[in-house]
Design an enzyme around this catalytic site. Structure first.
Site, PDB file in Angstrom:
ATOM      1  N   ASP A   1       0.839  -1.197   0.000  1.00 33.83           N
ATOM      2  CA  ASP A   1       0.000   0.000   0.000  1.00 33.83           C
ATOM      3  C   ASP A   1       0.876   1.250   0.000  1.00 33.83           C
ATOM      4  OD1 ASP A   1      -2.406   1.762   0.720  1.00 33.83           O
ATOM      5  OD2 ASP A   1      -3.281  -0.242   0.851  1.00 33.83           O
TER       6      ASP A   1
ATOM      7  N   SER B   1     -11.511  -1.730  -0.382  1.00 36.09           N
ATOM      8  CA  SER B   1     -10.177  -1.645   0.227  1.00 36.09           C
ATOM      9  C   SER B   1     -10.189  -2.142   1.660  1.00 36.09           C
ATOM     10  CB  SER B   1      -9.678  -0.199   0.252  1.00 36.09           C
ATOM     11  OG  SER B   1      -8.937   0.110  -0.873  1.00 36.09           O
TER      12      SER B   1
ATOM     13  N   HIS C   1      -3.739   5.783   3.240  1.00 34.38           N
ATOM     14  CA  HIS C   1      -4.545   4.604   2.928  1.00 34.38           C
ATOM     15  C   HIS C   1      -3.971   3.342   3.545  1.00 34.38           C
ATOM     16  CE1 HIS C   1      -6.035   1.443   0.059  1.00 34.38           C
ATOM     17  NE2 HIS C   1      -7.131   2.175   0.084  1.00 34.38           N
TER      18      HIS C   1
END
Length: 642
Positions: A130, A400, A204
């Site tokens: 990520d 996600s 994120h």
């Protein structure tokens, strides 16, 4: 001390004789309460406690009763309390993690019942490919490994002035690949806008990691699914939440400890058990993961699976469209998202009969997930860089965040049933899944238009993840006892207590077990109770990072289960800690890469609070902070991120 005892008297005719002897020796009346269903056993009552100082303890009374002629055994009538896990004290657990509880919602996962059997093991590792992580976030402290930054294209550090044109992707930290997997933010430079419309950072990777492993019972924010598994941050995404095929593939091979070894990078000393990738693309080349354009990622997934690594990938946020690449590849656990009532979250990929999802995971109402975040970017002057004083949590939406839920369920199963293969675990996940409810039709949506539609096994895969049933099936297959250690923790003192008393045999019993604790990492500490369920670490934790392994042996066949718990001293940096007497890893700086790579994906599931640079999926609202602003930002970007 108990005044009630169970006395086993094999010769029933001797009951009154035994009770008379007990009364005489104890100096207090002993009478029968009732015979037990256990043959030749009686529950007896001491009308008062013995007055003799030599009989002031329960062991002393036990020794006296067991010494009476005719007594087979005498045991105190112990009071047992429920062994259920108390609800985590994290303040957002009850209000924003309702789907973790068995609270009557159709998709509720009943995680407290799972934690009664296993809270995971620090020997299990989830590689989160990520944007990197915020190493100082309290929800991830004590759960992180060093990781690596695989973003190869170089852009200046976040906040450095740039002039047009600017790269839409790249490192954002001023260099290329290096051993620092921390997230510098993925915002564009001041005055520029990412292609998805964002101007601020998503963080994120931190949000994704926290859904899987956020520290429980630290009186802050949220609780993760697995209370012990560690996260290996593999940074493959930089500016504007963009990642490339080449960086993703390298990150996968390094995470599994396989493939060609680059001397400048070295071998990953902590190979992952699970790879979590919350990225996707809807590009035509990746629609079914069969053509030449998908071959590199397809082979990387295949090679990871060959090494026994589960690969969990977000299915995509295309509003009911087909599963996107690379979740469409063979061998992947493709993660979609549903609402609490079992209806498809409106943004989630739906799949088809030929390209179906593996499983769905629930977000709370309308598919929202609570996750760790850094809202410092909402203030002035940060330009998307993290502010360590403002680590917090936010509400998110996107597949996600369904993916790390499934990744954590995999590690929980692996900790309880380590003998099962990945294929067996996937089969257990599928066969235990909740079917989609027939009555869950499309909903009208809420004020911001987040609706949901019904699913079936032909359109949305195997069903909704059912962690408790999956765990029970896996334990039945493995037939092993489970060492249920407490959650990993961060401590401020020099001592702590680790209670694994709710460990259980293959049949679910907590009797007939033997225990063995061993310190397996860190500077040496002083231990008391190494052969009991409760380990006391009495000294040595200051400025230390220690891990303790518990082996539980079942009396049936001498079978062994084991689990590991990590204890981190509050002042220690997990990235740089090396036990005394060991050499720190030698890391050299790789040459910078100027080559281009095919862009494969954008981050799926940007955070609330601007849902910036991290790509799609979109955050819904920072908790208690500028919620409407975040929602408008998310929908202006079309919900691309997962």
């Amino acid at each position: 001390m108990s005044t009630r005892w169970i006395i086993h008297i094999p010769a029933a005719a001797n009951v009154q004789q035994v009770l008379g002897a007990a009364t005489q020796r104890l100096g207090v009346p002993v009478r029968v309460v009732r015979p037990l269903l256990q043959p030749n056993s009686w529950l007896v009552q001491l009308d008062s406690l013995p007055v003799l100082s030599t009989l002031a303890t329960q062991p002393a009374v036990s020794a006296l009763l067991n010494a009476i002629p005719g007594v087979g055994f005498a045991s105190p009538d112990i009071e047992f309390k429920p062994v259920a896990i108390a609800p985590p004290d994290d303040p957002l657990y009850g209000s924003n993690q309702a789907d973790y509880m068995g609270n009557g919602t159709y998709a509720g996962m009943n995680m407290p019942a799972v934690w009664e059997q296993t809270r995971g093991s620090a020997s299990k590792i989830i590689a989160v490919l990520d944007t990197g992580v915020l190493f100082d976030h309290p929800e991830l402290r004590g759960r992180l490994l060093r990781g690596y930054d695989f973003v190869s294209q170089v852009t200046p550090p976040t906040g450095t002035p740039e002039t047009a044109p600017v790269a839409a992707s790249g490192s954002n930290d001023g260099n290329g690949r290096d051993p620092d997997a921390s997230d510098p933010g993925d915002a564009p430079p001041p005055g520029f806008v990412c292609s998805d419309g964002s101007t601020t950072s998503s963080f994120h990777g931190t949000a994704v990691a926290s859904v899987a492993v956020a520290q429980a019972n630290n009186s802050a924010f949220l609780a993760g699914m697995d209370w012990n598994a560690k996260v290996l941050p593999v940074r493959i995404s930089g500016r504007c939440g963009t990642a490339t095929t080449s960086d993703i593939v390298d990150g996968m091979y390094w995470a599994t400890g396989s493939g060609r070894v680059d001397p400048a990078i070295g071998v990953n000393p902590n190979p992952a058990n699970v790879i979590n990738l919350s990225f996707a693309t809807s590009a035509t080349l990746g629609s079914n993961c069969t053509d030449a354009g998908t071959a590199a990622v397809r082979l990387a997934i295949s090679d990871a699976r060959a090494r026994g690594v589960a690969v969990v990938i977000a299915a995509g946020n295309n509003n009911g469209g087909p599963v996107e690449f690379p979740a469409s590849c063979p061998g992947v656990i493709a993660a979609g998202a549903v609402q609490s009532n079992g209806a498809l979250a409106s943004y989630s990929a739906q799949g088809t009969t030929t390209n179906a999802l593996t499983l769905m995971a629930p977000g709370d109402a309308k598919g929202q997930f609570v996750a760790a975040y850094n809202p410092g970017i909402l203030g002035g002057g940060h330009n998307g860089a993290p502010d360590p004083t403002k680590n917090g949590a936010a509400l998110f939406a996107g597949t996600s965040f369904a993916a790390p839920m499934l990744s954590a369920v995999v590690t929980l199963i692996e900790s309880a049933a380590p003998s099962l293969s990945v294929d067996q675990i996937i089969n257990v996940l599928k066969t235990s899944a909740l079917p989609y409810p027939s009555g869950a039709s499309c909903s009208a949506g809420n004020l911001f238009g987040v609706g949901g539609c019904s699913c079936g096994s032909n359109s949305c895969g195997a069903g909704i993840v059912n962690p408790l049933q999956a765990l029970n099936q896996a334990r039945a297959l493995a037939g092993l006892p489970v060492a249920n250690v407490p959650q990993s923790r961060v401590v401020s003192g020099d001592s702590t207590t680790l209670d694994a008393g709710i460990s259980s045999s293959a049949s679910g019993s907590n009797t007939g077990l033997t225990y063995q604790w061993t310190q397996v990492y860190g500077n040496p500490t002083t231990l008391v109770g190494t052969v009991s369920p409760i380990l006391q670490v009495t000294a040595g934790l200051t400025n230390n990072l220690a891990e303790y392994q518990l082996q539980v042996t079942d009396s049936n066949g001498n079978q062994v289960g084991e689990s590991t718990v990590r204890v981190l001293s509050a002042g220690v940096d997990e990235r740089n800690f090396t036990p005394s007497g060991q050499s720190a890893p030698v890391v050299t700086q790789p040459a910078q890469s100027s080559g281009s790579a095919t862009t494969v994906s954008t981050a799926d599931g940007a955070s609330s609070g601007g849902s910036g640079g991290g790509g799609g999926g979109g955050g819904l609202a920072p908790l208690g902070l500028m919620g409407l602003f975040a929602l408008l930002r998310f929908y202006r970007r079309g919900g691309r991120a997962l």
